[in-house]
Design a protein around this motif. Structure first.
Motif, mmCIF file in Angstrom:
data_model
loop_
_atom_site.group_PDB
_atom_site.id
_atom_site.type_symbol
_atom_site.label_atom_id
_atom_site.label_comp_id
_atom_site.label_asym_id
_atom_site.label_seq_id
_atom_site.Cartn_x
_atom_site.Cartn_y
_atom_site.Cartn_z
ATOM 1 N N MET A 1 71.091 48.318 77.184
ATOM 2 C CA MET A 1 70.915 47.102 76.414
ATOM 3 C C MET A 1 70.291 47.433 75.064
ATOM 4 O O MET A 1 69.359 48.231 74.983
ATOM 5 C CB MET A 1 70.000 46.123 77.159
ATOM 6 N N LEU A 2 70.791 46.831 74.041
ATOM 7 C CA LEU A 2 70.252 46.991 72.698
ATOM 8 C C LEU A 2 69.883 45.613 72.171
ATOM 9 O O LEU A 2 70.707 44.703 72.179
ATOM 10 C CB LEU A 2 71.277 47.638 71.779
ATOM 11 N N ASN A 3 68.672 45.461 71.714
ATOM 12 C CA ASN A 3 68.252 44.194 71.129
ATOM 13 C C ASN A 3 68.852 44.042 69.746
ATOM 14 O O ASN A 3 69.246 45.011 69.099
ATOM 15 C CB ASN A 3 66.733 44.107 71.071
ATOM 16 N N HIS A 4 68.884 42.800 69.269
ATOM 17 C CA HIS A 4 69.453 42.482 67.971
ATOM 18 C C HIS A 4 68.410 42.594 66.866
ATOM 19 O O HIS A 4 67.244 42.277 67.056
ATOM 20 C CB HIS A 4 70.010 41.055 67.957
ATOM 21 N N SER A 5 68.866 43.010 65.701
ATOM 22 C CA SER A 5 68.123 42.900 64.457
ATOM 23 C C SER A 5 69.145 42.690 63.351
ATOM 24 O O SER A 5 70.224 43.296 63.372
ATOM 25 C CB SER A 5 67.308 44.160 64.175
ATOM 26 N N PHE B 1 74.709 56.143 66.628
ATOM 27 C CA PHE B 1 74.006 57.026 65.716
ATOM 28 C C PHE B 1 72.790 56.308 65.150
ATOM 29 O O PHE B 1 72.887 55.158 64.724
ATOM 30 C CB PHE B 1 74.916 57.431 64.541
ATOM 31 N N SER B 2 71.668 56.982 65.107
ATOM 32 C CA SER B 2 70.464 56.424 64.511
ATOM 33 C C SER B 2 70.595 56.469 62.989
ATOM 34 O O SER B 2 71.029 57.464 62.428
ATOM 35 C CB SER B 2 69.249 57.230 64.954
ATOM 36 N N THR B 3 70.204 55.398 62.321
ATOM 37 C CA THR B 3 70.215 55.357 60.859
ATOM 38 C C THR B 3 68.806 55.479 60.293
ATOM 39 O O THR B 3 68.640 55.613 59.090
ATOM 40 C CB THR B 3 70.871 54.065 60.346
ATOM 41 N N ASP B 4 67.803 55.394 61.150
ATOM 42 C CA ASP B 4 66.393 55.530 60.777
ATOM 43 C C ASP B 4 65.704 56.369 61.837
ATOM 44 O O ASP B 4 66.208 56.539 62.935
ATOM 45 C CB ASP B 4 65.694 54.159 60.718
ATOM 46 N N ASP B 5 64.531 56.857 61.490
ATOM 47 C CA ASP B 5 63.728 57.552 62.488
ATOM 48 C C ASP B 5 63.307 56.556 63.565
ATOM 49 O O ASP B 5 62.924 55.432 63.259
ATOM 50 C CB ASP B 5 62.483 58.166 61.858
ATOM 51 N N VAL B 6 63.401 56.972 64.815
ATOM 52 C CA VAL B 6 62.959 56.149 65.942
ATOM 53 C C VAL B 6 61.845 56.927 66.636
ATOM 54 O O VAL B 6 62.067 58.037 67.105
ATOM 55 C CB VAL B 6 64.103 55.858 66.930
ATOM 56 N N GLU C 1 61.770 50.862 69.715
ATOM 57 C CA GLU C 1 62.910 50.022 70.064
ATOM 58 C C GLU C 1 64.133 50.390 69.223
ATOM 59 O O GLU C 1 64.011 50.716 68.040
ATOM 60 C CB GLU C 1 62.546 48.560 69.843
ATOM 61 N N ILE C 2 65.286 50.340 69.847
ATOM 62 C CA ILE C 2 66.553 50.596 69.170
ATOM 63 C C ILE C 2 67.243 49.252 68.979
ATOM 64 O O ILE C 2 67.403 48.491 69.926
ATOM 65 C CB ILE C 2 67.436 51.559 69.988
ATOM 66 N N PHE C 3 67.634 48.969 67.729
ATOM 67 C CA PHE C 3 68.219 47.675 67.400
ATOM 68 C C PHE C 3 69.661 47.810 66.946
ATOM 69 O O PHE C 3 69.970 48.615 66.070
ATOM 70 C CB PHE C 3 67.430 46.990 66.279
ATOM 71 N N ASN C 4 70.504 46.986 67.511
ATOM 72 C CA ASN C 4 71.886 46.843 67.108
ATOM 73 C C ASN C 4 71.990 45.527 66.346
ATOM 74 O O ASN C 4 71.101 44.693 66.424
ATOM 75 C CB ASN C 4 72.790 46.806 68.345
ATOM 76 N N CYS C 5 73.059 45.331 65.623
ATOM 77 C CA CYS C 5 73.303 44.047 64.957
ATOM 78 C C CYS C 5 74.422 43.345 65.708
ATOM 79 O O CYS C 5 75.509 43.895 65.859
ATOM 80 C CB CYS C 5 73.694 44.272 63.501
ATOM 81 N N TYR C 6 74.145 42.145 66.198
ATOM 82 C CA TYR C 6 75.138 41.390 66.961
ATOM 83 C C TYR C 6 76.181 40.736 66.064
ATOM 84 O O TYR C 6 77.030 40.016 66.532
ATOM 85 C CB TYR C 6 74.467 40.309 67.798
ATOM 86 N N GLY C 7 76.117 40.961 64.789
ATOM 87 C CA GLY C 7 77.086 40.387 63.855
ATOM 88 C C GLY C 7 76.439 39.967 62.549
ATOM 89 O O GLY C 7 76.774 40.477 61.490
ATOM 90 N N ARG D 1 74.054 52.680 64.101
ATOM 91 C CA ARG D 1 75.422 52.244 63.809
ATOM 92 C C ARG D 1 76.289 52.681 64.975
ATOM 93 O O ARG D 1 75.991 53.656 65.669
ATOM 94 C CB ARG D 1 75.939 52.768 62.473
ATOM 95 N N ASN D 2 77.342 51.947 65.201
ATOM 96 C CA ASN D 2 78.243 52.202 66.324
ATOM 97 C C ASN D 2 79.526 52.849 65.826
ATOM 98 O O ASN D 2 80.020 52.524 64.754
ATOM 99 C CB ASN D 2 78.626 50.887 67.018
ATOM 100 N N LYS D 3 80.072 53.728 66.658
ATOM 101 C CA LYS D 3 81.386 54.313 66.375
ATOM 102 C C LYS D 3 82.190 54.262 67.660
ATOM 103 O O LYS D 3 81.781 54.807 68.688
ATOM 104 C CB LYS D 3 81.245 55.755 65.899
ATOM 105 N N PHE D 4 83.304 53.554 67.605
ATOM 106 C CA PHE D 4 84.192 53.447 68.755
ATOM 107 C C PHE D 4 85.354 54.414 68.581
ATOM 108 O O PHE D 4 85.955 54.492 67.517
ATOM 109 C CB PHE D 4 84.746 52.024 68.888
#
Length: 84
Positions: free
Chosen positions: A1-5, A22-27, A32-38, A11-14
Protein backbone atom coordinates in the motif's frame (compact mmCIF):
# COMPACT_ATOMS: atom_id res chain seq x y z
CA UNK A 1 0.00 0.00 0.00
CA UNK A 2 1.21 3.48 -0.84
CA UNK A 3 -0.37 6.55 0.69
CA UNK A 4 -1.27 9.54 -1.45
CA UNK A 5 0.53 12.86 -1.66
CA UNK A 6 -0.03 15.62 -4.22
CA UNK A 7 3.79 15.81 -4.20
CA UNK A 8 4.87 12.14 -4.28
CA UNK A 9 8.36 10.87 -3.47
CA UNK A 10 8.25 8.04 -6.02
CA UNK A 11 7.48 7.50 -9.66
CA UNK A 12 5.96 4.42 -11.24
CA UNK A 13 7.09 2.56 -14.34
CA UNK A 14 4.86 -0.09 -15.86
CA UNK A 15 6.25 -2.75 -18.20
CA UNK A 16 3.40 -5.00 -19.18
CA UNK A 17 2.01 -6.36 -15.92
CA UNK A 18 5.11 -5.46 -13.90
CA UNK A 19 5.32 -2.28 -11.81
CA UNK A 20 8.66 -0.84 -10.77
CA UNK A 21 8.78 1.98 -8.23
CA UNK A 22 11.64 4.49 -8.18
CA UNK A 23 12.34 6.92 -5.35
CA UNK A 24 12.55 10.57 -6.44
CA UNK A 25 13.69 11.81 -3.00
CA UNK A 26 15.69 10.43 -0.14
CA UNK A 27 13.53 8.22 2.09
CA UNK A 28 14.74 7.81 5.64
CA UNK A 29 14.55 4.41 7.26
CA UNK A 30 10.99 3.95 8.49
CA UNK A 31 9.86 6.96 6.44
CA UNK A 32 6.64 6.99 4.47
CA UNK A 33 6.53 6.36 0.72
CA UNK A 34 3.98 8.47 -1.15
CA UNK A 35 2.39 7.84 -4.51
CA UNK A 36 0.13 10.31 -6.32
CA UNK A 37 -3.38 8.99 -6.90
CA UNK A 38 -3.83 11.43 -9.78
CA UNK A 39 -4.16 15.00 -8.52
CA UNK A 40 -0.70 16.56 -8.61
CA UNK A 41 0.00 20.03 -7.19
CA UNK A 42 1.87 20.97 -10.37
CA UNK A 43 -1.18 20.39 -12.55
CA UNK A 44 -4.25 21.13 -10.41
CA UNK A 45 -5.30 23.81 -7.95
CA UNK A 46 -5.78 23.00 -4.27
CA UNK A 47 -9.57 22.93 -4.61
CA UNK A 48 -9.49 20.77 -7.75
CA UNK A 49 -7.24 18.25 -5.98
CA UNK A 50 -9.47 18.13 -2.91
CA UNK A 51 -12.65 17.72 -4.97
CA UNK A 52 -11.14 14.99 -7.14
CA UNK A 53 -9.81 12.93 -4.21
CA UNK A 54 -13.01 13.33 -2.22
CA UNK A 55 -15.14 12.23 -5.18
CA UNK A 56 -13.02 9.24 -6.22
CA UNK A 57 -11.41 8.07 -2.95
CA UNK A 58 -13.63 9.66 -0.26
CA UNK A 59 -10.92 11.48 1.71
CA UNK A 60 -9.61 15.00 2.24
CA UNK A 61 -5.94 15.29 1.38
CA UNK A 62 -3.70 16.63 4.11
CA UNK A 63 -0.34 16.25 2.38
CA UNK A 64 2.30 18.97 2.75
CA UNK A 65 1.21 20.77 -0.42
CA UNK A 66 -2.43 20.78 0.66
CA UNK A 67 -1.52 21.92 4.18
CA UNK A 68 0.23 24.86 2.51
CA UNK A 69 -2.80 25.28 0.23
CA UNK A 70 -0.22 25.39 -2.50
CA UNK A 71 -1.61 26.73 -5.76
CA UNK A 72 1.57 26.94 -7.82
CA UNK A 73 0.11 24.62 -10.45
CA UNK A 74 0.70 24.97 -14.16
CA UNK A 75 -2.39 26.35 -15.81
CA UNK A 76 -2.35 25.67 -19.53
CA UNK A 77 -5.25 28.08 -19.83
CA UNK A 78 -3.05 30.83 -18.37
CA UNK A 79 -0.08 29.88 -20.55
CA UNK A 80 -2.09 30.09 -23.78
CA UNK A 81 -3.86 33.32 -22.76
CA UNK A 82 -0.60 35.10 -21.89
CA UNK A 83 0.17 37.95 -24.26
CA UNK A 84 3.79 38.48 -25.28
Amino acid sequence: MLNHSCSPNIRNKFEGRQLTIFSTDDVVEGGEIFNCYGPNYKLMSYQERQDSLRLQYNFNCKCSKCDERNDEFVSFKNIFNTQI
